[in-house]
Write a protein that holds these residues in place. Sequence first.
Motif, mmCIF file in Angstrom:
data_model
loop_
_atom_site.group_PDB
_atom_site.id
_atom_site.type_symbol
_atom_site.label_atom_id
_atom_site.label_comp_id
_atom_site.label_asym_id
_atom_site.label_seq_id
_atom_site.Cartn_x
_atom_site.Cartn_y
_atom_site.Cartn_z
ATOM 1 N N VAL A 896 0.864 -1.183 0.000
ATOM 2 C CA VAL A 896 0.000 0.000 0.000
ATOM 3 C C VAL A 896 0.899 1.232 0.000
ATOM 4 C CG1 VAL A 896 -1.818 1.265 1.205
ATOM 5 C CG2 VAL A 896 -1.777 -1.229 1.287
ATOM 6 N N LEU A 897 0.621 2.140 -0.911
ATOM 7 C CA LEU A 897 1.431 3.351 -1.030
ATOM 8 C C LEU A 897 0.523 4.568 -1.100
ATOM 9 C CD1 LEU A 897 4.143 4.833 -1.485
ATOM 10 C CD2 LEU A 897 3.829 4.442 -3.935
ATOM 11 N N ILE A 898 0.741 5.493 -0.173
ATOM 12 C CA ILE A 898 0.062 6.793 -0.197
ATOM 13 C C ILE A 898 1.163 7.849 -0.194
ATOM 14 C CG2 ILE A 898 -1.513 8.364 0.986
ATOM 15 C CD1 ILE A 898 -2.842 5.939 2.250
ATOM 16 N N ASN A 950 -5.895 9.679 -3.269
ATOM 17 C CA ASN A 950 -5.222 8.740 -4.154
ATOM 18 C C ASN A 950 -4.421 7.724 -3.355
ATOM 19 O OD1 ASN A 950 -6.115 9.990 -6.578
ATOM 20 N ND2 ASN A 950 -4.577 11.589 -6.294
ATOM 21 N N ILE A 951 -4.563 6.483 -3.753
ATOM 22 C CA ILE A 951 -3.851 5.393 -3.104
ATOM 23 C C ILE A 951 -3.415 4.409 -4.177
ATOM 24 C CG2 ILE A 951 -6.030 4.183 -2.651
ATOM 25 C CD1 ILE A 951 -4.743 2.968 -0.178
ATOM 26 N N SER A 952 -2.247 3.843 -3.994
ATOM 27 C CA SER A 952 -1.714 2.867 -4.947
ATOM 28 C C SER A 952 -1.412 1.569 -4.207
ATOM 29 C CB SER A 952 -0.442 3.411 -5.611
ATOM 30 O OG SER A 952 0.121 2.452 -6.478
ATOM 31 N N MET A 953 -1.796 0.455 -4.831
ATOM 32 C CA MET A 953 -1.580 -0.859 -4.230
ATOM 33 C C MET A 953 -1.029 -1.821 -5.270
ATOM 34 S SD MET A 953 -5.201 -0.866 -2.256
ATOM 35 C CE MET A 953 -5.833 0.071 -3.640
ATOM 36 N N THR A 954 -0.210 -2.718 -4.807
ATOM 37 C CA THR A 954 0.336 -3.769 -5.663
ATOM 38 C C THR A 954 -0.093 -5.108 -5.098
ATOM 39 O OG1 THR A 954 2.270 -2.389 -6.180
ATOM 40 C CG2 THR A 954 2.432 -4.732 -6.649
ATOM 41 N N PHE A 955 -0.788 -5.918 -5.957
ATOM 42 C CA PHE A 955 -1.285 -7.220 -5.543
ATOM 43 C C PHE A 955 -0.546 -8.308 -6.299
ATOM 44 C CE2 PHE A 955 -4.863 -4.318 -4.898
ATOM 45 C CZ PHE A 955 -5.243 -4.630 -3.603
ATOM 46 N N ALA A 956 0.005 -9.255 -5.568
ATOM 47 C CA ALA A 956 0.588 -10.431 -6.205
ATOM 48 C C ALA A 956 -0.535 -11.373 -6.627
ATOM 49 C CB ALA A 956 1.539 -11.133 -5.241
ATOM 50 N N LYS A 957 -0.386 -11.960 -7.815
ATOM 51 C CA LYS A 957 -1.409 -12.857 -8.338
ATOM 52 C C LYS A 957 -1.331 -14.209 -7.640
ATOM 53 C CE LYS A 957 -1.312 -10.727 -12.929
ATOM 54 N NZ LYS A 957 -0.990 -10.937 -14.356
ATOM 55 N N LYS A 958 -2.489 -14.697 -7.279
ATOM 56 C CA LYS A 958 -2.552 -16.010 -6.647
ATOM 57 C C LYS A 958 -2.545 -17.117 -7.692
ATOM 58 C CE LYS A 958 -5.243 -18.564 -3.203
ATOM 59 N NZ LYS A 958 -6.425 -18.503 -2.299
ATOM 60 N N ASN A 959 -3.315 -16.922 -8.741
ATOM 61 C CA ASN A 959 -3.402 -17.883 -9.841
ATOM 62 C C ASN A 959 -2.913 -17.207 -11.099
ATOM 63 O OD1 ASN A 959 -4.013 -19.796 -11.751
ATOM 64 N ND2 ASN A 959 -6.156 -20.067 -11.116
ATOM 65 N N LEU A 960 -1.734 -17.593 -11.577
ATOM 66 C CA LEU A 960 -1.143 -16.930 -12.738
ATOM 67 C C LEU A 960 -1.822 -17.296 -14.037
ATOM 68 C CD1 LEU A 960 2.647 -17.259 -11.845
ATOM 69 C CD2 LEU A 960 1.157 -15.286 -11.548
ATOM 70 N N SER A 961 -2.685 -18.302 -14.034
ATOM 71 C CA SER A 961 -3.372 -18.676 -15.274
ATOM 72 C C SER A 961 -4.530 -17.753 -15.586
ATOM 73 C CB SER A 961 -3.870 -20.124 -15.164
ATOM 74 O OG SER A 961 -4.854 -20.237 -14.140
ATOM 75 N N CYS A 998 -2.605 -1.292 -8.720
ATOM 76 C CA CYS A 998 -3.911 -0.643 -8.784
ATOM 77 C C CYS A 998 -3.812 0.761 -8.213
ATOM 78 C CB CYS A 998 -4.949 -1.441 -8.002
ATOM 79 S SG CYS A 998 -5.280 -3.087 -8.698
ATOM 80 N N SER A 999 -4.397 1.708 -8.934
ATOM 81 C CA SER A 999 -4.466 3.096 -8.463
ATOM 82 C C SER A 999 -5.921 3.463 -8.283
ATOM 83 C CB SER A 999 -3.794 4.040 -9.466
ATOM 84 O OG SER A 999 -2.419 3.766 -9.565
ATOM 85 N N CYS A 1000 -6.263 3.940 -7.074
ATOM 86 C CA CYS A 1000 -7.641 4.306 -6.762
ATOM 87 C C CYS A 1000 -7.663 5.712 -6.176
ATOM 88 C CB CYS A 1000 -8.262 3.316 -5.781
ATOM 89 S SG CYS A 1000 -8.299 1.609 -6.388
ATOM 90 N N ASN A 1001 -8.805 6.369 -6.351
ATOM 91 C CA ASN A 1001 -8.930 7.747 -5.866
ATOM 92 C C ASN A 1001 -9.873 7.853 -4.675
ATOM 93 O OD1 ASN A 1001 -11.429 7.387 -7.038
ATOM 94 N ND2 ASN A 1001 -11.035 8.738 -8.785
ATOM 95 N N HIS A 1002 -10.029 6.756 -3.955
ATOM 96 C CA HIS A 1002 -10.851 6.774 -2.740
ATOM 97 C C HIS A 1002 -10.335 5.679 -1.821
ATOM 98 C CE1 HIS A 1002 -12.867 3.209 -4.381
ATOM 99 N NE2 HIS A 1002 -12.955 3.874 -5.527
ATOM 100 N N LEU A 1003 -10.949 5.568 -0.652
ATOM 101 C CA LEU A 1003 -10.501 4.609 0.354
ATOM 102 C C LEU A 1003 -11.618 3.645 0.710
ATOM 103 C CD1 LEU A 1003 -8.567 6.951 2.779
ATOM 104 C CD2 LEU A 1003 -7.568 5.337 1.182
#
Length: 1353
Positions: A896-898, A950-961, A998-1003
């Motif tokens: 999570v990055l703000i 604005n908030i930025s998040m990075t999610f690792a994929k659980k299922n790469l397929s 992911c970049s979002c403009n709300h919480l």
Amino acid sequence: MPSPSTAGLQCLFLLVTACCQTSQDSNFNPFMQYIIDSALGQESFQPEMQRQKRNMLLFDLPPMEYTVDVELSLMDLSYLEKIKDYFKKLSFPVSTNISNVEMTVSNINVTTVCLPSGENSSCCSCEDGYAWPSSECHHLMACPSASPAHNLPCGFMKEMPFSGPYCEPRTEDSCGMGKPSVMSMSVRLETHFWDDLRNSSSDLYRKFKADLEKAFNAGYRCLPGFVSATVTGFRPGSVFVNYEVKAGAANFHQIANSNKMVPQFVDGSYQINPTTFTTEVTDQTNFTVTHVDIFEGDTVELTCEINSTSENVTWHHFDEIISPGLPYLVEKRLSRRTSKSILKIINIKMKDAGSYRCTFSTSNRFHTLLYKATKTIAVSPLYITSNLNETNVICNSPEMQRNSPVLSCCVDKHLPSLAVEWKVSGAINITGVSSSSTNCTEYKLNISGSLCIAEQSGTVTTYTCELQTEHGATCSRDIRVTYYRAAQVTIPSSTKLLVSEGCGFNVTCESDMSDYESISWELQSGNTKIVIDSGARIKNSRFPATSVLEVNTATQDWNGTYICTFSQKFSNSSANVTIEVIPLPLQEQIVINPIEASIQCKMPQTLECCVDANTTKDYSVIFVVQQKECKAGKNQKGEYFCYVCNYTETECDKDNLTAYCKFINRLGQEVKSDNISLNVIPDQEASCSDNFGIGREGSTIKKPCCEFLNTTGVCTEGNRIYKCCNKSWKPEKDYCVSVSVNRLLTSAQALVTSPQAKAMLPDYLKELMKNTKKELSDTSSSSANLAAIVKILDKISSIPAEANESIIQNFLSTVDLVVADSTTKAWDDLNKEMKTKSSSLLKSVENFSLHLQPVNNNIPHVLANSLQLQGIVVTENSSTDYYKNFSSTENLTATVLISENEIQTLTQNSTIVSVMYSNLGRILLGNKDEHVNGLVISTTVSSNRSQKFNISMTFAKKNLSLTNPQCVFWNFSLNGGGWDPHGCTPRDLNDSADSVICSCNHLTSFSMLMSEQRSSEKSETYITYICLGISVLSLVTCIIIESLVWKHVTNNTTSYMRHVCILNIAISLLIANVWFLVTDYIKTTNQQMSRDFCLVATFFIHLFYLCVFFWMLSLGLILFYRLVFILHNTSKTAQKALAFCLGYGCPFVIAVITITVTLPRNSYTTDSCWLKWDESKTILAFVIPALMIVATNFFITTVVIIKILRPTIGDNSSKQERNSLFQIGKSVAILTPLLGLTWGLGLVTMIENSHPAFHILFALLNGLQGLFILVFGTLWDKKILEALLKKNSISKWSSQQTKSSSLILVTPMLAMSYPFSRTFNNLCGKTGKYTVSSSEPSSSSSENTSKAYSLLN
């Protein structure tokens, strides 16, 4: 000459006579001289006496004692000793009568003996037992012919005629009789310094010491009060002799005179230098200081005085010379016998303390005399102590006005003449009366409420006491008095004093002062007083100063006296009101029976409403069925009071009825129970009919979860459903909550409405976690218990909780148990019945994190298996990004990055809290085709925010397929809650990447949804791999062909440069493609790729793709140069150097600058090992140069086409038009792929949601770049084909070229195979050829006679 005895007798009487004459004749001295001379010369004595008698007047005087000094002058010194002996032999007293005067001589002594010494001086000495008067000490100068013998008295020079004073009997006050002083002296011997002189036990040292001490004792023996002279040591510099002279006080001239005598007594071998005598006197200076107690700021006078005259005075502070000038003033005062110097220090400081030394110096060519004195002074700060540093006064307090405070200042020493002044400064001008004692001053304030108005409450008035000593030191002390006006707090009389349980009420507290620091509410019930910390909402305002206590749900816990306190800094003002809560059950506390049932027309149906017997008071209970009221009876079942109504429906045409009971208290307030659903059935349709209920076959009845025995009974949350089967009721479904969970649910309801909810929360959470673990530990746990616990969490999440690790741990652990794998079946059942429960669970965690209250400005990091909580407190020093990294037990990660800019928009002491869930995604219902493919992250900010965040998040994929990632948030406002992509956008989309940004403009709560891969994406992937494979093979083939035919096709500059460009384009594109394939293979096979390798791969892919474009630019520029500047010729070396600088130098500079700027900020590469776009726009370092080169090559293409279309004289227009179209088509078809114009399609692919067809077309055209280069750059070149044929001995036609003496410049766009090229040139006609006179002679060799160039040969 008379005999000695006769002379002595005559002298005696003459002395007596002289004694008488002393009182009668003022002219005594000449007379005595005459008598003595006459007597000793045997002249007439009596006649003279007779003459004197005739001149006398006789008086009858009383007897008197006289001491008479008689000066005898002897012409023959031999008589001196005889006279002394005669006087010694006389017997005293001796009486005589001279001229009728009776005289008695008691003693005659010789006191002073003066011997002639020069024309106008004599050398006088005192006899034994006599000494010079002290007044003469400083005038005594030793005679130069003084004898070194110690047994002879010292003679001193006296001017003649000598008139006294004479030597007097020796007393303590006589000259030289005082305490001797020690003078430190030195003199230099002009001789070699021997080391033995350092050793006091050496023979040389002892010899020097003995000889010199003897001389010094002889030379200084005549100093007043001389005692001894002692050698103390020797030091080099020739030989310096240090010695001490112990004598009385001696002045400069006396010491200098003695110094002159010393060389007379020193052996000449010592070579004493008479000009090097130095004397230092340290105990003859009177050093005084004006006062003992010196304070900082005083004016101090230091006085040095000596009994000698000296104009040269030097003052030292430590070893530093003091120069006159502020703060130092030096004054000198000289008299005939003394010298005085005064050092005045004005406004002395602490740094001025220490050692002071005054030095008087007098010197001549033979002697230097120093008077030194040292005194150390101490400077102390004038320290004032006060009884108060600061205090607070409530100026409208009657007690304070009666006993006004007294301010006092004191110094730690008794100081006379201490001046005192009190000063007052401040908005509130309250003065007082001062008084003083020995070392203290007091100031009693005159407190008056009229001088302290409300607007000035809380302001500070400073009272300054200033003290000044008699010597000028001043100091002051400030005492700060903060004046407050006590608030008048009231509660309006309109406040409701009686409130029904379950209802809400407000209590308003008002104050006339707005400078309060806090407002607190307390509730007193009996002797118990508690602080209201939760269960209510307190709204405070400053203008006007009010506080409103809002209680949403009143219970018996809210019964009592409410105390509202406005706290100022040092004043508390309160008001109170007593409120009585009238009992009334809450709706959820009323148990209805049945919940759903069937009834028969005209048959009584028992309806029950039960409440806990412990809370039951005097209620009126009425049942209402379809607006018909039914009186209720009361009976007790276990721990419950049940109100019963036997209802009979008389209208048989109705199908469904709704009933409820209402409780009414003495205030007339009422509360309704939940509705009871009744289904009217005909008599003949009843299959099940007993005390349990009536129903058709297959119908159901819903009952409460109550088990009543005779004396005990309990009801829990939920219900049971029974089904009529074979004329009996059989259990169908059980939604009852266990007793322990129900107890927790009841406690949660009481906790939420309690005035002390915050204080009671920690213990409750501990108990909740313990029971939840017990109830939900196995897979058979009921969905009812699960729903009840979710309901509990939802209730208590609104209570503010301290961010204590144990509190957070218990809450998160409870949630972790709720979403554990063991509850999967329970959640499946629950989601079928109540879809909102999973959304409610997520909301409860968000509310809990939102209401966390930091402890010591800290939010702890707490881990509870599948949940993690991290957060920060925003302070004024928050100057970094909010960055939190989460990792689950399945090694899934999320960040999570703000940004710092967003954080700075928050109010101080706001909290940012993020919670990670690894199991929650499976219970949050969503689209069937989309799956939560990562962790779920919720982030809350305690500040109320209306604008975007604005908030930025990075999610690792659980299922790469899975593919097609979507960034979504959980929208609670959707039907039951659901995933919503609004306001969130994914970045760096790449199905092969293992994470999504992911970049979002709300919480709120966020995650990533992915679906199965689309067929268009698979097609694009396959096309890319196939085309890249063909491209790599084509480029390798191109490089091999170029190496084989290089010598045959590079026989001129233009051809050489063309093939250099083609070869470097092929090499650069081949390297870039290989790097791309390697990185893509690693990602496709799910192999681990290090970050460093990805950085290297990104750098080289970026570099060599740029090289492709810049070598294409070089090729285009060569085309442009040879076509436009026909008559200009540049050397091959220059063109080659420029081409390599452009082809490799420029890309390298761009690539290095890009990685240098973006790598430190972690914005260089993506997970797919390519330049970033979203955060840093790094990809522009590739796009901008590429597009500029594409545009440049488009321009070159246009110029080429214009040159080709230049009209030919004589050709008809229709033929020209056909030829032009044909030339344009071939130019575009050939130049566009070669010069990279198809890369312009990359612009379209960068557009968000662009059509897949553009991606496929771009992948196809650019993937086949290698093939284009092979075909159009190599195989269509006739010279390459000829060289290949020649190399294989297939054809020799290409060597038969016609040589011409004219210079022919041919301009086809690309060298193609011979037939095609010939046709192309024929179509061009004269437009493709220029004839220029050759500058070469016709006899030149065949190599130089042909000047025909193909532009791209």
